[in-house]
Design a protein around this motif. Sequence first.
Motif, mmCIF file in Angstrom:
data_model
loop_
_atom_site.group_PDB
_atom_site.id
_atom_site.type_symbol
_atom_site.label_atom_id
_atom_site.label_comp_id
_atom_site.label_asym_id
_atom_site.label_seq_id
_atom_site.Cartn_x
_atom_site.Cartn_y
_atom_site.Cartn_z
ATOM 1 N N ARG A 42 -27.541 31.681 11.754
ATOM 2 C CA ARG A 42 -26.442 31.058 10.832
ATOM 3 C C ARG A 42 -26.652 29.669 10.698
ATOM 4 N NH1 ARG A 42 -23.884 34.936 14.613
ATOM 5 N NH2 ARG A 42 -22.958 33.026 15.806
ATOM 6 N N VAL A 49 -19.306 28.425 7.844
ATOM 7 C CA VAL A 49 -20.439 29.316 8.446
ATOM 8 C C VAL A 49 -20.963 30.196 7.057
ATOM 9 C CG1 VAL A 49 -21.265 30.711 9.827
ATOM 10 C CG2 VAL A 49 -19.486 29.404 10.732
ATOM 11 N N GLU A 53 -28.521 33.380 6.080
ATOM 12 C CA GLU A 53 -29.064 32.614 7.079
ATOM 13 C C GLU A 53 -30.306 31.857 6.752
ATOM 14 O OE1 GLU A 53 -29.612 35.860 9.924
ATOM 15 O OE2 GLU A 53 -27.529 35.600 10.461
#
Length: 299
Positions: A42, A49, A53
Motif C-alpha cells: 500500500r 491510503v 499498490e
Amino acid sequence: MSGFVEKPEPVQVPGLTHLHTGKVRDLYRNAAGELVMVASDRTSAYDWVLPTEIPDKGRVLTRLSLWWFEQLADLAPHHVLSTDVPAGAPADWAGRTLICKSLRMVPVECVARGYLTGSGLVEYEESRTVCGLALPEGLVNGSELPGPIFTPATKAAVGDHDENVPYEEVAREVGPEVAAQLRQTTLAVYGRARDIARERGLILADTKFEFGYQDDRLTLADEVLTPDSSRFWPADQWQPGRAQPSFDKQFVRDWLTSAASGWDRTSERPPPALPQQIVDATRAKYIEAYERLTGLSWA
C-alpha cells in the motif's frame, strides 16, 4: 475526511491475533506474545491510503530496514527477532514479515532534520523556528541547517497529520530523562545514517524514528531510514531554493496534484487509481534507493 479509500480486510492466520491495520503495515500478535509486522505494498499520499499498490514496496521497506538495523546496532538495539513467516500465513508474506519484540512504545515521533523542508519549512517561514528552535535568517527550501536538530511530533491516527511539538512538551509527556535519551539517540542515529548516505551520493534531509522500551533499554522499532520514513535526495542535484528530487513517492504526489488526475485535493472525494507508468516509476525509485544505499542488487 481522509484515510483509506477502501480499508482492506485483515488476513486471518491461525495462531495470530490481528491488532491493527496501518497505512502500510498490518500488525498481529502470536501465541508467544511477540508482534508480527507485515509490510504491504500500500502507498499513501496527502493523508489518503491509495487504491493502487506499488509492487514490491513492502519488501523493499522490510529489506532496507533490516540492513539499517545492522548498521546502527551499536547505537541502538532493534526490535527484530526473526524474518520467519508464521505457519499458515499466505506465501506473499515472505520477505515482508518481521517477528518483533513487544515493547512499551514511546508516544512520540522522533524526527531529526539536517535540512529545511516539509513542515519544518512551513513553520520557519512563519516564525523562523522549527518546533520552537530558533534558526538563522535567510534559509530557503532545501537549505542545510547549521547542525542537525531534534523536532519531535505527536503520533496521529490514520488520516490525521502528525503535529510538531516543542521539546519541552515531550519532556512533560514522557519525563525529562526519557526525553533527553530520545533526543540524544535520535541525533546519534541520524548522524550515522547521514554519513553513510553521503558516502553513497545521497543527502539524508530528515527522518523519523519510533522507539520503545524493552525493560530499561531504549529500542528502535517499526521501520527505519526507508523512503517512507525519510527524505533522501541525490547530492549531485541538490539546489537550495526549490523542491528537491526525492527517492520516495514524489511521482505519486506530483501526478495526484496534476490536471491529469482530475482530483481535487481540497475535496472530500477519495483520490483515483494510479496509472501504470506512475506505479512503475515509483517502484523503480524505491528499488534505486535500496540499491544505492546498500550497494546490493535488488534482483
